[in-house]
Write an enzyme that holds these catalytic residues in place. Structure first.
Site, PDB file in Angstrom:
ATOM      1  N   ASP A 101      29.809 -26.296 -23.119  1.00  0.00           N
ATOM      2  CA  ASP A 101      30.288 -26.309 -24.700  1.00  0.00           C
ATOM      3  C   ASP A 101      28.769 -26.210 -25.325  1.00  0.00           C
ATOM      4  OD1 ASP A 101      29.494 -28.771 -23.845  1.00  0.00           O
ATOM      5  OD2 ASP A 101      30.980 -29.716 -25.345  1.00  0.00           O
ATOM      6  N   ASP A 115      31.810 -29.061 -19.296  1.00  0.00           N
ATOM      7  CA  ASP A 115      32.433 -28.758 -20.524  1.00  0.00           C
ATOM      8  C   ASP A 115      31.866 -27.036 -20.661  1.00  0.00           C
ATOM      9  OD1 ASP A 115      33.990 -30.752 -20.256  1.00  0.00           O
ATOM     10  OD2 ASP A 115      33.167 -31.555 -22.214  1.00  0.00           O
ATOM     11  N   THR A 131      26.552 -30.517 -18.239  1.00  0.00           N
ATOM     12  CA  THR A 131      27.686 -31.042 -18.706  1.00  0.00           C
ATOM     13  C   THR A 131      28.904 -30.044 -17.996  1.00  0.00           C
ATOM     14  OG1 THR A 131      29.542 -31.015 -20.490  1.00  0.00           O
ATOM     15  CG2 THR A 131      27.413 -29.789 -20.753  1.00  0.00           C
ATOM     16  N   ARG A 183      36.911 -31.188 -23.650  1.00  0.00           N
ATOM     17  CA  ARG A 183      36.622 -31.839 -25.024  1.00  0.00           C
ATOM     18  C   ARG A 183      37.446 -30.783 -26.078  1.00  0.00           C
ATOM     19  NH1 ARG A 183      30.972 -34.511 -25.757  1.00  0.00           N
ATOM     20  NH2 ARG A 183      30.218 -32.603 -24.722  1.00  0.00           N
ATOM     21  N   GLY A 233      27.545 -38.124 -20.402  1.00  0.00           N
ATOM     22  CA  GLY A 233      28.355 -37.859 -19.224  1.00  0.00           C
ATOM     23  C   GLY A 233      27.760 -37.008 -18.102  1.00  0.00           C
ATOM     24  N   ASP A 245      24.977 -32.356 -25.595  1.00  0.00           N
ATOM     25  CA  ASP A 245      24.369 -32.439 -27.078  1.00  0.00           C
ATOM     26  C   ASP A 245      24.115 -33.807 -27.604  1.00  0.00           C
ATOM     27  OD1 ASP A 245      26.963 -33.033 -27.389  1.00  0.00           O
ATOM     28  OD2 ASP A 245      27.500 -31.562 -28.568  1.00  0.00           O
ATOM     29  N   ARG A 260      25.288 -44.465 -21.819  1.00  0.00           N
ATOM     30  CA  ARG A 260      25.623 -44.463 -23.461  1.00  0.00           C
ATOM     31  C   ARG A 260      24.616 -45.480 -23.861  1.00  0.00           C
ATOM     32  NH1 ARG A 260      30.122 -41.334 -21.897  1.00  0.00           N
ATOM     33  NH2 ARG A 260      29.600 -39.064 -22.511  1.00  0.00           N
TER      34      ARG A 260
HETATM   35  P1  ADP Z   1      26.369 -36.385 -24.029  1.00  0.00           P
HETATM   36  O1  ADP Z   1      24.777 -36.040 -23.885  1.00  0.00           O
HETATM   37  O2  ADP Z   1      26.954 -36.010 -22.734  1.00  0.00           O
HETATM   38  O3  ADP Z   1      26.836 -35.330 -25.210  1.00  0.00           O
HETATM   39  P2  ADP Z   1      26.363 -38.742 -25.787  1.00  0.00           P
HETATM   40  O4  ADP Z   1      27.039 -38.067 -26.954  1.00  0.00           O
HETATM   41  O5  ADP Z   1      27.209 -40.019 -25.330  1.00  0.00           O
HETATM   42  O6  ADP Z   1      26.542 -37.841 -24.120  1.00  0.00           O
HETATM   43  O7  ADP Z   1      25.223 -39.073 -25.912  1.00  0.00           O
HETATM   44  C1  ADP Z   1      24.228 -39.674 -24.986  1.00  0.00           C
HETATM   45  C2  ADP Z   1      23.468 -40.655 -25.461  1.00  0.00           C
HETATM   46  O8  ADP Z   1      22.414 -39.917 -26.473  1.00  0.00           O
HETATM   47  C3  ADP Z   1      23.812 -41.845 -26.599  1.00  0.00           C
HETATM   48  O9  ADP Z   1      24.410 -42.828 -25.987  1.00  0.00           O
HETATM   49  C4  ADP Z   1      22.739 -42.187 -27.549  1.00  0.00           C
HETATM   50  O10 ADP Z   1      21.800 -42.996 -26.765  1.00  0.00           O
HETATM   51  C5  ADP Z   1      21.840 -40.776 -27.601  1.00  0.00           C
HETATM   52  N1  ADP Z   1      22.153 -40.355 -29.003  1.00  0.00           N
HETATM   53  C6  ADP Z   1      23.205 -39.303 -29.016  1.00  0.00           C
HETATM   54  N2  ADP Z   1      23.318 -39.097 -30.313  1.00  0.00           N
HETATM   55  C7  ADP Z   1      22.355 -39.574 -31.204  1.00  0.00           C
HETATM   56  C8  ADP Z   1      21.609 -39.859 -32.454  1.00  0.00           C
HETATM   57  N3  ADP Z   1      22.330 -39.208 -33.266  1.00  0.00           N
HETATM   58  N4  ADP Z   1      20.512 -40.436 -32.417  1.00  0.00           N
HETATM   59  C9  ADP Z   1      19.816 -40.957 -31.527  1.00  0.00           C
HETATM   60  N5  ADP Z   1      20.481 -41.264 -30.335  1.00  0.00           N
HETATM   61  C10 ADP Z   1      21.502 -40.469 -29.728  1.00  0.00           C
END
Ligand code: ADP
Length: 327
Positions: free
Chosen positions: A133, A131, A129, A175, A14, A106, A75
């Site tokens: 968080d 949030d 972010t 969230r 995000g 995260d 993503r």
């Molecule tokens: P944010 O960083 O805002 O929390 P996301 O949770 O969508 O956003 O994570 C962003 C990107 O990080 C995902 O689209 C993916 O490419 C990568 N990612 C997240 N979790 C994993 C994981 N367990 N293993 C590998 N890549 C991950």
């Protein structure tokens, strides 16, 4: 000093205001310390596709004031697979990139941590972010800007609420956490603030609204964090209150994505500038698998696995202040 001649930087997950200021800081710090810098477009997706662009101090002119991210964010499902990460690693090596700074939340940090474990590739995270968080920092990039955006929006809602004796439910982002709701709620003078960390319960919400009415208030604003569980959702909450207060004109406003946009506040720009410097310096000192955070106005480094797993705490003092203010 670590043997790092080229650093990659990207934004992932995000977006949040202040990400551009952080990119600018990473790029300029690299230029200052005579290390090459490469922008990676669309986060892990661009890494897998080799979407890279060398960046110098001038490539980040006029972006400190801009919301969103010039490197775009994405993503990426493929990065969750070993094959995807192998492709990303091969591309980074081909480009001669020795380490990267990931600006995200995260999820993005989890991806970076796994990548580091698999390829021993140096990584540092900057928390971006709205949030707030993420464990290991009192403020994430974008949180302060989002608060200002929310307060401004609620001020406008208050104008119409007070002109018509209305009760407004305003849903804000966050969230599973209530940081935006609690801080913006106090800042905007909300009657009640519903957050996932404290379950007020529907009956107590009614009691509270009744008290406000009896004390002479003719309009009220209730802030609801998106993850709050007091009602099934904000519209169901509205119906419940309407059933119990037939003479109240109840309205709902869901602020939505406008909270993520806009020019970053001065605080977020300064924080982003500081975090970018710290991230590059840490990599050049041979540090890895850490997230840059701020605590008591000092920059600190937290192991990235702790930043991902740890929980942020809601400010209890602020809950008390809010209770006192809504007398
Ligand atoms: P944010 O960083 O805002 O929390 P996301 O949770 O969508 O956003 O994570 C962003 C990107 O990080 C995902 O689209 C993916 O490419 C990568 N990612 C997240 N979790 C994993 C994981 N367990 N293993 C590998 N890549 C991950």
């Amino acid at each position: 000093m670590a043997n790092i001649g080229k650093i990659g930087v990207f934004t992932s997950g995000g977006d949040s205001p202040g990400m551009n200021a952080a990119i600018r800081s990473v790029v300029r710090t690299c230029a200052y310390l005579k290390v090459e810098c490469v922008g990676i477009y669309r986060g892990y997706q661009g890494m897998i596709e080799g979407d890279f662009k060398p960046m110098d101090a001038r490539s980040v002119n006029n972006i400190i004031n801009k919301g969103g991210t010039i490197l775009k964010s994405a993503r990426c499902k493929e990065f969750r697979t070993k094959e995807g990460r192998q492709k990303a690693y091969d591309n980074l090596r081909k480009e001669g990139i020795d380490a990267f700074v990931v600006i995200g939340g995260d999820g993005s940090f989890t991806g970076a941590m796994i990548f580091n474990q698999e390829f021993h590739f140096p990584i540092i995270g900057i928390p971006g972010t709205i949030d707030n968080d993420i464990f290991g920092t009192t403020f994430t990039l974008g949180f302060d800007t989002a608060l200002n955006t929310v307060v401004e929006a609620i001020d406008k809602i208050r104008d119409t609420a007070s002109s018509h004796n209305r009760l407004f439910f305003v849903e804000v982002m966050g969230r599973d956490v209530g940081h935006i709701a609690l801080n913006a709620g106090v800042g905007a003078g909300a009657e009640e603030i519903l957050i996932p960390e404290e379950n007020l319960g529907r009956e107590r919400l009614l009691e509270s609204l009744k008290r406000s009415k009896e004390s002479g208030k003719s309009s009220s604003i209730v802030i609801v964090a998106e993850g709050d569980k007091t009602g099934k959702n904000i519209f169901e909450l509205k119906e419940y209150v309407e059933e119990n207060f037939p003479d109240y004109d109840v309205r709902v406003s869901v602020l939505g994505h406008m909270q993520r946009g806009g020019s970053p506040s001065c605080y977020d720009r300064v924080l982003a500038s500081r975090m970018g410097v710290k991230a590059v310096e840490a990599l050049l000192q041979g540090k890895t698998n850490l997230m840059v955070g701020v605590q008591d106005n000092e920059l600190i480094l937290t192991p990235i696995h702790k930043a991902i797993k740890g929980h942020t705490k809601i400010d209890k003092e602020l809950i008390r202040v809010s209770d006192i203010m809504s007398i």
